[in-house]
Scaffold this motif. Structure first.
Motif, PDB file in Angstrom:
ATOM      1  N   VAL A 214       0.860  -1.177   0.000  1.00  0.00           N
ATOM      2  CA  VAL A 214       0.000   0.000   0.000  1.00  0.00           C
ATOM      3  C   VAL A 214       0.896   1.226   0.000  1.00  0.00           C
ATOM      4  N   LYS A 215       0.510   2.225  -0.776  1.00  0.00           N
ATOM      5  CA  LYS A 215       1.228   3.502  -0.785  1.00  0.00           C
ATOM      6  C   LYS A 215       0.187   4.611  -0.852  1.00  0.00           C
ATOM      7  N   PHE A 216       0.410   5.655  -0.071  1.00  0.00           N
ATOM      8  CA  PHE A 216      -0.537   6.766   0.035  1.00  0.00           C
ATOM      9  C   PHE A 216       0.182   8.084  -0.224  1.00  0.00           C
ATOM     10  N   PHE A 217      -0.430   8.913  -1.072  1.00  0.00           N
ATOM     11  CA  PHE A 217       0.090  10.248  -1.363  1.00  0.00           C
ATOM     12  C   PHE A 217      -1.063  11.238  -1.269  1.00  0.00           C
ATOM     13  N   ALA A 218      -0.830  12.345  -0.576  1.00  0.00           N
ATOM     14  CA  ALA A 218      -1.861  13.386  -0.472  1.00  0.00           C
ATOM     15  C   ALA A 218      -1.280  14.705  -0.964  1.00  0.00           C
ATOM     16  N   ARG A 219      -2.126  15.465  -1.642  1.00  0.00           N
ATOM     17  CA  ARG A 219      -1.745  16.803  -2.082  1.00  0.00           C
ATOM     18  C   ARG A 219      -2.825  17.770  -1.637  1.00  0.00           C
ATOM     19  N   ASN A 220      -2.422  18.740  -0.830  1.00  0.00           N
ATOM     20  CA  ASN A 220      -3.355  19.763  -0.373  1.00  0.00           C
ATOM     21  C   ASN A 220      -3.486  20.850  -1.426  1.00  0.00           C
ATOM     22  N   ASP A 221      -4.710  21.241  -1.702  1.00  0.00           N
ATOM     23  CA  ASP A 221      -4.978  22.353  -2.598  1.00  0.00           C
ATOM     24  C   ASP A 221      -4.366  23.616  -2.002  1.00  0.00           C
ATOM     25  N   LYS A 222      -3.712  24.429  -2.827  1.00  0.00           N
ATOM     26  CA  LYS A 222      -3.037  25.613  -2.300  1.00  0.00           C
ATOM     27  C   LYS A 222      -3.997  26.633  -1.696  1.00  0.00           C
ATOM     28  N   PHE A 223      -5.286  26.530  -2.012  1.00  0.00           N
ATOM     29  CA  PHE A 223      -6.277  27.438  -1.435  1.00  0.00           C
ATOM     30  C   PHE A 223      -7.010  26.812  -0.246  1.00  0.00           C
ATOM     31  N   GLY A 224      -6.633  25.579   0.103  1.00  0.00           N
ATOM     32  CA  GLY A 224      -7.226  24.919   1.259  1.00  0.00           C
ATOM     33  C   GLY A 224      -8.637  24.398   1.033  1.00  0.00           C
ATOM     34  N   ARG A 225      -9.048  24.252  -0.217  1.00  0.00           N
ATOM     35  CA  ARG A 225     -10.417  23.809  -0.506  1.00  0.00           C
ATOM     36  C   ARG A 225     -10.579  22.301  -0.503  1.00  0.00           C
ATOM     37  N   PHE A 226      -9.524  21.589  -0.868  1.00  0.00           N
ATOM     38  CA  PHE A 226      -9.642  20.138  -0.961  1.00  0.00           C
ATOM     39  C   PHE A 226      -8.289  19.463  -0.788  1.00  0.00           C
ATOM     40  N   VAL A 227      -8.363  18.150  -0.614  1.00  0.00           N
ATOM     41  CA  VAL A 227      -7.178  17.299  -0.558  1.00  0.00           C
ATOM     42  C   VAL A 227      -7.371  16.219  -1.622  1.00  0.00           C
ATOM     43  N   SER A 228      -6.352  16.013  -2.415  1.00  0.00           N
ATOM     44  CA  SER A 228      -6.372  14.981  -3.439  1.00  0.00           C
ATOM     45  C   SER A 228      -5.486  13.838  -2.964  1.00  0.00           C
ATOM     46  N   CYS A 229      -6.058  12.643  -2.873  1.00  0.00           N
ATOM     47  CA  CYS A 229      -5.342  11.477  -2.343  1.00  0.00           C
ATOM     48  C   CYS A 229      -5.205  10.407  -3.412  1.00  0.00           C
ATOM     49  N   LEU A 230      -3.993   9.930  -3.590  1.00  0.00           N
ATOM     50  CA  LEU A 230      -3.738   8.782  -4.455  1.00  0.00           C
ATOM     51  C   LEU A 230      -3.360   7.619  -3.562  1.00  0.00           C
ATOM     52  N   ILE A 231      -4.087   6.529  -3.706  1.00  0.00           N
ATOM     53  CA  ILE A 231      -3.858   5.351  -2.892  1.00  0.00           C
ATOM     54  C   ILE A 231      -3.589   4.174  -3.816  1.00  0.00           C
ATOM     55  N   TYR A 232      -2.472   3.511  -3.598  1.00  0.00           N
ATOM     56  CA  TYR A 232      -2.132   2.308  -4.352  1.00  0.00           C
ATOM     57  C   TYR A 232      -2.296   1.121  -3.423  1.00  0.00           C
ATOM     58  N   THR A 233      -3.057   0.130  -3.873  1.00  0.00           N
ATOM     59  CA  THR A 233      -3.310  -1.066  -3.073  1.00  0.00           C
ATOM     60  C   THR A 233      -3.072  -2.307  -3.931  1.00  0.00           C
ATOM     61  N   PRO A 234      -2.761  -3.436  -3.300  1.00  0.00           N
ATOM     62  CA  PRO A 234      -2.613  -4.674  -4.072  1.00  0.00           C
ATOM     63  C   PRO A 234      -3.925  -5.002  -4.781  1.00  0.00           C
ATOM     64  N   ARG A 235      -3.843  -5.264  -6.064  1.00  0.00           N
ATOM     65  CA  ARG A 235      -5.044  -5.508  -6.872  1.00  0.00           C
ATOM     66  C   ARG A 235      -5.851  -6.694  -6.350  1.00  0.00           C
ATOM     67  N   ASP A 236      -5.152  -7.747  -5.890  1.00  0.00           N
ATOM     68  CA  ASP A 236      -5.864  -8.940  -5.446  1.00  0.00           C
ATOM     69  C   ASP A 236      -6.578  -8.741  -4.112  1.00  0.00           C
ATOM     70  N   ARG A 237      -6.365  -7.617  -3.457  1.00  0.00           N
ATOM     71  CA  ARG A 237      -7.031  -7.342  -2.178  1.00  0.00           C
ATOM     72  C   ARG A 237      -7.961  -6.139  -2.273  1.00  0.00           C
ATOM     73  N   THR A 238      -8.173  -5.657  -3.465  1.00  0.00           N
ATOM     74  CA  THR A 238      -8.963  -4.444  -3.653  1.00  0.00           C
ATOM     75  C   THR A 238     -10.341  -4.789  -4.201  1.00  0.00           C
ATOM     76  N   ASN A 239     -11.341  -4.203  -3.577  1.00  0.00           N
ATOM     77  CA  ASN A 239     -12.713  -4.378  -4.039  1.00  0.00           C
ATOM     78  C   ASN A 239     -13.518  -3.135  -3.656  1.00  0.00           C
ATOM     79  N   SER A 240     -14.780  -3.122  -4.013  1.00  0.00           N
ATOM     80  CA  SER A 240     -15.601  -1.929  -3.745  1.00  0.00           C
ATOM     81  C   SER A 240     -15.796  -1.699  -2.249  1.00  0.00           C
ATOM     82  N   ASP A 241     -15.863  -2.763  -1.455  1.00  0.00           N
ATOM     83  CA  ASP A 241     -15.995  -2.585   0.004  1.00  0.00           C
ATOM     84  C   ASP A 241     -14.763  -1.881   0.576  1.00  0.00           C
ATOM     85  N   LEU A 242     -13.573  -2.293   0.138  1.00  0.00           N
ATOM     86  CA  LEU A 242     -12.349  -1.653   0.608  1.00  0.00           C
ATOM     87  C   LEU A 242     -12.336  -0.183   0.194  1.00  0.00           C
TER      88      LEU A 242
END
Length: 172
Positions: free
Chosen positions: A57-85
Motif C-alpha cells: 500500500v502507498k498513500f500520497f496526499a496533495r493539499n490544494d493551495k487554497f485549502g479547498r480540498f485534498v487529493s489522495c492517491l492510494i495504491y493497493t494490491p489488486r488482489d485485495r482491492t474491491n468496492s468494500d475496501l
C-alpha cells in the motif's frame, strides 16, 4: 514538468525503473499533473516506482493551495482491492480530513496494483494536520486478510520456524 521528473529521477534510460516511471507519468491523473509541483511529482513518482511489482500500500496526499480540498492517491494490491475496501478508504479519509468525498476514480491495469484517487472537500477551507505514514498504515490494515494476521501470530509464537502460506494465502 514530466521531463524534469524523468531527468531528476536519475533512472537510466531503458532500465526497468525508467520504464515504470514513464508508465506512471503517462497514466498519472491529468488534473493532478497540472496542479502538483514538479518536486512533489518527483517524490510521488519515485515512491510509486519503488512499489511496482510489489503488493504494498502507498498513500500520497496533495493539499490544494487554497485549502479547498485534498487529493489522495492510494495504491493497493489488486488482489485485495474491491468496492468494500474502496468505501472503507473513502469513509476513513473523509473522517481524517474532516471533509466530504466529492469524487473518486479507480484505475485497474495489468499491474499488480490498483490506483484509487479520492478528492475530499475540506470544511471551512481548514485542512487538518495529518501524517501520511499513519494514513498509509491504517489503509494497509484495511487490506490485510485474516490469514496475514494468523501467520504473524504464529511467527510471534514460534520465532525460530519458517512458515509460509500455500494455496493463494488461504491455508497454512
Amino acid at each position: 514538468k514530466a521531463f524534469e521528473v524523468i531527468v531528476k529521477s536519475g533512472y537510466k534510460k531503458g532500465s526497468h525503473n525508467y520504464k515504470d516511471l514513464i508508465s506512471i507519468l503517462e497514466s498519472y491523473p491529468r488534473d493532478e499533473l497540472f496542479q502538483i509541483s514538479a518536486e512533489d511529482l518527483l517524490k510521488n513518482s519515485i515512491g510509486i516506482v519503488a512499489i511496482c511489482g510489489r503488493s504494498q500500500v502507498k498513500f500520497f496526499a496533495r493539499n490544494d493551495k487554497f485549502g479547498r480540498f485534498v487529493s489522495c492517491l492510494i495504491y493497493t494490491p489488486r488482489d485485495r482491492t474491491n468496492s468494500d475496501l474502496r468505501t472503507k478508504i473513502k469513509d476513513y479519509l473523509a473522517e481524517v480530513y474532516s471533509g466530504e468525498v466529492t469524487d473518486s476514480f479507480v484505475q485497474v491495469t495489468e499491474s499488480n496494483l490498483t490506483r484509487f484517487h479520492v478528492i475530499i472537500r475540506t470544511k471551512n477551507s481548514v485542512q487538518p494536520k495529518v501524517i501520511d505514514s499513519v494514513i498509509e498504515e491504517e489503509i494497509t490494515k484495511m487490506t490485510r486478510l485474516w490469514s496475514d494476521d494468523l501467520l504473524n501470530a504464529i511467527k510471534e509464537k514460534f520465532p525460530n520456524h519458517q512458515f509460509s502460506l500455500i494455496m493463494g494465502g488461504d491455508n497454512l
